[in-house]
Scaffold this motif. Structure first.
Motif, PDB file in Angstrom:
ATOM      1  N   PRO A 159       0.836  -1.290  -0.284  1.00 58.86           N
ATOM      2  CA  PRO A 159       0.018   0.186  -0.030  1.00 58.86           C
ATOM      3  C   PRO A 159       1.179   1.526  -0.219  1.00 58.86           C
ATOM      4  CG  PRO A 159       0.471  -0.844   2.086  1.00 58.86           C
ATOM      5  CD  PRO A 159       0.879  -1.433   1.368  1.00 58.86           C
TER       6      PRO A 159
ATOM      7  N   PRO B  57      -5.789   3.071   9.452  1.00 62.17           N
ATOM      8  CA  PRO B  57      -5.167   1.571   9.199  1.00 62.17           C
ATOM      9  C   PRO B  57      -5.386   0.526   8.113  1.00 62.17           C
ATOM     10  CG  PRO B  57      -3.855   2.401  10.413  1.00 62.17           C
ATOM     11  CD  PRO B  57      -4.568   2.838  10.819  1.00 62.17           C
ATOM     12  N   LEU B  58      -5.955   0.286   9.603  1.00 67.81           N
ATOM     13  CA  LEU B  58      -6.531  -1.564   9.037  1.00 67.81           C
ATOM     14  C   LEU B  58      -6.774  -2.121   8.363  1.00 67.81           C
ATOM     15  CD1 LEU B  58      -5.629  -2.171  12.677  1.00 67.81           C
ATOM     16  CD2 LEU B  58      -4.643  -3.667  11.221  1.00 67.81           C
TER      17      LEU B  58
ATOM     18  N   PRO C 119      -6.130  -3.327   4.817  1.00 67.55           N
ATOM     19  CA  PRO C 119      -6.129  -5.177   4.794  1.00 67.55           C
ATOM     20  C   PRO C 119      -6.873  -5.866   5.048  1.00 67.55           C
ATOM     21  CG  PRO C 119      -3.962  -3.109   6.198  1.00 67.55           C
ATOM     22  CD  PRO C 119      -5.284  -2.806   5.533  1.00 67.55           C
ATOM     23  N   LEU C 120      -7.911  -5.411   5.627  1.00 69.05           N
ATOM     24  CA  LEU C 120      -9.024  -5.716   6.125  1.00 69.05           C
ATOM     25  C   LEU C 120     -10.114  -5.930   4.841  1.00 69.05           C
ATOM     26  CD1 LEU C 120     -10.452  -4.552   9.726  1.00 69.05           C
ATOM     27  CD2 LEU C 120      -9.769  -7.140   8.819  1.00 69.05           C
TER      28      LEU C 120
ATOM     29  N   GLU D  80      -8.434  -8.386   2.312  1.00 69.29           N
ATOM     30  CA  GLU D  80      -8.798  -9.858   2.493  1.00 69.29           C
ATOM     31  C   GLU D  80      -9.938 -10.223   1.458  1.00 69.29           C
ATOM     32  OE1 GLU D  80      -6.538 -12.364   3.377  1.00 69.29           O
ATOM     33  OE2 GLU D  80      -5.269 -10.592   2.274  1.00 69.29           O
TER      34      GLU D  80
ATOM     35  N   TRP E  92     -12.355  -9.141   3.994  1.00 67.33           N
ATOM     36  CA  TRP E  92     -13.140  -9.683   4.803  1.00 67.33           C
ATOM     37  C   TRP E  92     -14.784  -8.232   5.453  1.00 67.33           C
ATOM     38  CZ3 TRP E  92     -10.542 -12.101  10.118  1.00 67.33           C
ATOM     39  CH2 TRP E  92     -10.358 -12.497  10.365  1.00 67.33           C
TER      40      TRP E  92
ATOM     41  N   ARG F 118     -17.510  -9.397   8.306  1.00 64.02           N
ATOM     42  CA  ARG F 118     -16.624 -10.297   9.425  1.00 64.02           C
ATOM     43  C   ARG F 118     -17.285  -9.115  11.110  1.00 64.02           C
ATOM     44  NH1 ARG F 118     -12.619 -14.260   8.209  1.00 64.02           N
ATOM     45  NH2 ARG F 118     -13.921 -15.067   6.382  1.00 64.02           N
ATOM     46  N   ARG F 119     -16.812  -9.867  11.952  1.00 59.04           N
ATOM     47  CA  ARG F 119     -17.386  -9.287  13.056  1.00 59.04           C
ATOM     48  C   ARG F 119     -15.954  -8.799  13.639  1.00 59.04           C
ATOM     49  NH1 ARG F 119     -18.389 -13.208  18.303  1.00 59.04           N
ATOM     50  NH2 ARG F 119     -18.236 -11.338  19.723  1.00 59.04           N
ATOM     51  N   GLU F 120     -14.981  -9.127  12.819  1.00 54.71           N
ATOM     52  CA  GLU F 120     -13.619  -8.373  13.970  1.00 54.71           C
ATOM     53  C   GLU F 120     -13.958  -6.947  13.002  1.00 54.71           C
ATOM     54  OE1 GLU F 120     -14.227 -11.313  12.376  1.00 54.71           O
ATOM     55  OE2 GLU F 120     -12.797 -12.966  14.207  1.00 54.71           O
TER      56      GLU F 120
ATOM     57  N   MET G 151     -15.625  -4.696  14.777  1.00 55.88           N
ATOM     58  CA  MET G 151     -14.835  -3.992  15.815  1.00 55.88           C
ATOM     59  C   MET G 151     -14.217  -3.388  16.162  1.00 55.88           C
ATOM     60  SD  MET G 151     -15.113  -7.570  17.959  1.00 55.88           S
ATOM     61  CE  MET G 151     -13.519  -6.973  19.567  1.00 55.88           C
ATOM     62  N   ILE G 152     -13.423  -3.354  15.157  1.00 60.46           N
ATOM     63  CA  ILE G 152     -12.207  -2.840  14.683  1.00 60.46           C
ATOM     64  C   ILE G 152     -12.965  -1.200  14.032  1.00 60.46           C
ATOM     65  CG2 ILE G 152     -10.450  -1.799  13.126  1.00 60.46           C
ATOM     66  CD1 ILE G 152      -9.460  -5.320  13.293  1.00 60.46           C
TER      67      ILE G 152
ATOM     68  N   ARG H 110     -14.105   0.165  17.014  1.00 58.70           N
ATOM     69  CA  ARG H 110     -13.566   1.302  17.510  1.00 58.70           C
ATOM     70  C   ARG H 110     -12.900   2.697  16.749  1.00 58.70           C
ATOM     71  NH1 ARG H 110      -9.318  -0.353  21.118  1.00 58.70           N
ATOM     72  NH2 ARG H 110     -10.026  -2.961  21.036  1.00 58.70           N
ATOM     73  N   TYR H 111     -12.886   2.758  16.070  1.00 59.71           N
ATOM     74  CA  TYR H 111     -11.729   3.615  14.959  1.00 59.71           C
ATOM     75  C   TYR H 111     -12.809   5.055  14.134  1.00 59.71           C
ATOM     76  CZ  TYR H 111      -7.807   1.163  12.691  1.00 59.71           C
ATOM     77  OH  TYR H 111      -6.462   0.680  12.252  1.00 59.71           O
TER      78      TYR H 111
END
Lengths: 259, 259
Positions: free
Chosen positions: B37, B140-141, B144-145, B148, B150, B153-155, B158-159, B162-163
């Motif tokens: 990236p 920043p995540l 990538p999510l 992938e 994703w 997805r639950r993760e 959640m992320i 938070r952001y």
């Protein structure tokens, strides 16, 4: 000098193990932060980058090159051996040897997409011992999570649980941490995969392997007045977070030099 | 031709919007997957890459260049305007204009580390209207999510929670999706930031901006027999997942050409 390269900062865990094992040997490191990560890219591109990085290290005086990156070790080692006259040390073989020594027969491997796709670990593991059962899992989100410093967060634990689920079901007794970032997640991986599972850290195994190699082939010599603080750490792009990760890995203030 | 570049596949959301707005205009796209990236890298490195990418597009016949990447738009636009004779369209200004139109005064911006660090959105927003309150958050995540896959997805949820936490606390009424990957997460962002918050997708705003620009400056002309299927999509590295994301974005089978 001992030359070490990685796609970025992860390989510093290998460099740190080498500093601890060989404190009086001069080291030059190159972290290719400008093109990081390698693990999501093709074998052809990773090989090109590995050749450029090795050329840089040889120009700086490296007499042996350590590929401190599982993705590059998996796909570029043979080509580097053809292109360069200096010995090439990679991180796969030492981890495989250690895993074969401690396992009772069921080995797990986690790594980047490039590493897992290459099948380098299962190929070498079953060459060591054809009876071994090997289970692999690509974990592409772990590197970004480590690079963000999310090494204690609930989300990271959940993602790890998901990645490790199948390996746990296969009742592995040994797990190779097949990416240099993963030792920074050891404290989260161990309780999730099981306390009795041996975790193999390629960084330590590679440092021991290099030490043995240099005893037998003293292409780089000990310099009594040299200390790890004298080692040179180059990066192809600078960033605050890279310096922070480096400082955490080496536990001293790190000055990263522009390559 | 209309030239479009991005650090990888995210910019294809911009290219897709341009195809829908201008179906009979020839397009050539470059996704720099080999160095993706950009958002975690320095302004100097991103600018170098932007210059190389633009050179590639001009060589292929581009008469206007769209920087379909917020990170590159944030840090490299001025330099590209100095280096190239063709008009340079970026993704920041159109999103800022649209946000300024719909907001009641409190605007949030999410983006990569490079984009947020550059402060390009708040600078342009307060230039449009000095009374605006602007709140930014680097995420920043998220790239990538998305890469992938994703996106459900639950993760990931959640992320995102938070952001978005601080932006929600600041009671923003408008949120700029300041990275071309984020429209693929719209369905998760909207319920978490609040149903009444306007989401600004730079892809659509940029496509409309380009359309208006080409009416006033016909540097590229409509070709009645041309269809989106004739457009050329180049990448600096090939991967299965890139082709899959491309196919999902364009909703047709995509053949990515090696650059």
């Amino acid at each position: 000098m001992i030359g070490i390269f990685d796609s970025g900062v992860g390989g510093m865990t290998v460099a740190r193990s080498i500093e601890l094992a060989l404190p009086n040997y001069p080291v030059v490191y190159l972290g290719d932060i400008a093109r990081t990560p390698y693990g999501s890219k093709s074998a052809a591109i990773i090989t090109n980058y590995a050749i450029e990085n090795s050329g840089f290290l040889v120009d700086k005086g490296a007499k042996v090159i350590v590929i401190a990156c599982s993705s590059a070790s998996s796909v570029a080692t043979e080509q580097l051996r053809r292109e360069f006259d200096v010995p090439i040390i990679e991180v796969i073989t030492p981890a495989v040897r250690e895993a074969a020594k401690v396992t009772r027969g069921r080995v797990g491997v986690i790594g980047t997409s490039a590493t897992i796709r290459s099948e380098s670990y299962p190929r070498l593991l079953t060459k060591q011992d054809p009876a071994l059962k090997v289970y692999s899992k690509a974990c592409p989100l772990l590197c970004p999570l480590v690079e963000e410093g999310w090494t204690g967060r609930r989300e990271t634990k959940m993602i790890l649980r998901r990645y490790l689920h199948d390996l746990k079901k296969h009742q592995i007794d040994t797990l190779i941490l097949g990416c240099t970032h993963y030792p920074l997640l050891k404290h989260l991986i161990q309780p999730r995969i099981g306390k009795k599972v041996h975790l193999i850290d390629p960084a330590q195994a590679t440092a021991e392997n290099l030490k043995t190699f240099l005893v037998q082939n003293p292409v780089v010599k000990e310099e009594p007045s040299h200390t790890p603080e004298d080692n040179l750490y180059y990066v192809t792009d600078t960033s605050q977070s890279a310096t922070e990760i480096a400082t955490r890995i080496f536990q001293r203030e790190m000055k990263l030099l522009p390559a």
